[in-house]
Scaffold this motif. Structure first.
Motif, short mmCIF file in Angstrom:
data_model
loop_
_atom_site.label_atom_id
_atom_site.label_comp_id
_atom_site.label_asym_id
_atom_site.label_seq_id
_atom_site.Cartn_x
_atom_site.Cartn_y
_atom_site.Cartn_z
N ALA A 181 0.83 -1.21 0.00
CA ALA A 181 0.00 0.00 0.00
C ALA A 181 0.86 1.26 0.00
O ALA A 181 0.53 2.26 -0.66
N LEU A 182 1.96 1.24 0.73
CA LEU A 182 2.85 2.40 0.76
C LEU A 182 3.50 2.62 -0.60
O LEU A 182 3.63 3.76 -1.06
N ALA A 242 2.20 1.74 -3.44
CA ALA A 242 1.13 2.16 -4.34
C ALA A 242 0.86 3.65 -4.24
O ALA A 242 0.44 4.28 -5.23
N ARG A 243 1.10 4.22 -3.08
CA ARG A 243 0.85 5.67 -2.95
C ARG A 243 2.08 6.51 -3.28
O ARG A 243 2.06 7.73 -3.17
N GLY A 244 3.19 5.84 -3.64
CA GLY A 244 4.37 6.55 -4.10
C GLY A 244 5.52 6.62 -3.13
O GLY A 244 6.54 7.26 -3.43
N ASP A 245 5.43 6.00 -1.97
CA ASP A 245 6.54 6.02 -1.02
C ASP A 245 7.64 5.05 -1.45
O ASP A 245 7.39 4.07 -2.16
N ALA A 248 -4.98 0.91 6.33
CA ALA A 248 -5.38 2.32 6.23
C ALA A 248 -5.14 3.06 7.54
O ALA A 248 -4.71 4.22 7.55
N ILE A 277 -1.30 3.71 8.07
CA ILE A 277 -0.80 4.80 7.23
C ILE A 277 -1.31 6.15 7.72
O ILE A 277 -0.56 7.13 7.81
N ASP A 291 0.79 9.43 9.18
CA ASP A 291 0.66 10.75 8.55
C ASP A 291 0.12 11.81 9.51
O ASP A 291 0.16 13.01 9.19
#
Length: 314
Positions: free
Chosen positions: A19-20, A22-25, A201, A204, A208
């Motif tokens: 997931a990380l 996938a979000r660009g990390d 979710a 993450i 944040d």
């Protein structure tokens, strides 16, 4: 684009790393065996080694401690070095630390629903070691050494969850075949179950969060259901006639005499022999994470097990 360190590639750690990415990390995945996940830098690290973990954490924004000893009965021995190593790594690297936790620390007889602000009163060894680990991390934050939060989830479920999950393959497998799932604890007490995407979710969103740290977040759970009620819902979706039956406490007690893992599990059976319900109001209000309703999660889980069974056959 943040650099993140995920420690552990089990059911939760693997999904979190993906997931990380996938979000660009940029993601580093630290495991004892150097587990490879697409798009992730694999590191071979002993999570109880502070020097190795600190080296892996150099330059990262967040350390997610998403691992845990597989030897259930050895938690009191194996967890403390992992907590100390994670705290030391966070201190040396200046990374924030997110601990993946559970509800064991609240203990038997806790008020329901269990809220984020409830004190912990563990009543068995596994709960005590988790509560002590959180207290150790909080003490490090109080001394200005780290910033830490803990994300606590009830029993998880999701596509692919194995036999170690109370709502995993040993539960869904028999039901999807129209057979009887033999379960640990009562079949009729309401229980909160956390869906894997909701756990990810919450982890993450907690990382944040720009408000105060040193806080506990509960993973949102959909409507509490007993396993008998869940079996009925599975039957309605599949047209099967599966059922559930509780394993005899006498049998589990006898088995636990010979098998340390079962003996350790028996210490936590209270979670299934009485209502076990989580309140995640603060997670919803401050992090904006909401539970996936059963109407969406249950069909996805059924499809996941069916797809896995089809692959095994082919």
């Amino acid at each position: 684009m943040a650099i993140q360190l995920v420690v552990g590639a089990g059911f939760i750690g693997d999904a979190l790393a993906r997931a990380l990415v996938a979000r660009g990390d940029t993601v580093r995945l630290a495991t004892r065996s150097g587990t490879i996940v697409p798009g992730v830098t694999a590191l071979t690290v002993d999570a109880s080694d502070p020097d190795a973990l600190a080296a892996a954490a150099a330059g990262v924004a967040t350390i997610f401690l998403a691992t845990g000893p597989r030897q259930y009965h050895r938690w009191p021995e194996l967890w403390p070095p992992m907590y100390r190593a994670a705290i030391e790594a966070a201190h040396r690297s200046s990374a924030r630390l997110v601990l993946m936790g559970n509800l064991y620390g609240y203990g038997e007889g806790s008020a329901m629903p269990m809220s984020e602000t409830m004190p912990q009163h563990p009543t068995e060894p596994k709960g005590r070691v988790r509560a002590e680990g959180w207290a150790l991390a909080l003490a490090a934050q109080a001394q200005g050494e780290i910033e830490v939060v803990e994300v606590r989830a009830s029993d998880y479920f999701g596509p692919g969850a194995g036999k170690s999950s109370q709502l995993g393959s040993a539960f869904f497998g028999p039901l999807l075949a129209g057979k009887t799932a033999r379960i640990f604890g009562s079949a009729t007490e309401p229980h909160s179950w956390c869906y894997l995407p909701d756990i990810v979710a919450t982890l993450i969103a907690a990382a944040d969060y720009r408000g105060p740290w040193g806080w506990v977040w509960h993973v949102p759970a959909a409507e509490p259901l007993s396993r008998a009620e869940l079996a009925e819902r599975v039957n309605r979706l599949t047209g099967e006639k599966g059922s559930v039956t509780a394993l005899s406490p006498a049998f589990l007690g006898l088995l636990g005499f010979f098998v340390p893992f079962i003996r350790a599990a028996n210490d936590s059976v209270y979670q299934f022999d009485q209502p076990f319900i989580v309140d995640s109001a603060e997670t919803g209000r401050l992090l904006g994470v909401q539970a996936t309703p059963w109407e969406r999660s249950l069909p996805a889980v059924i499809d996941g097990y069916r797809a896995k069974a089809a692959q095994e056959v082919s």
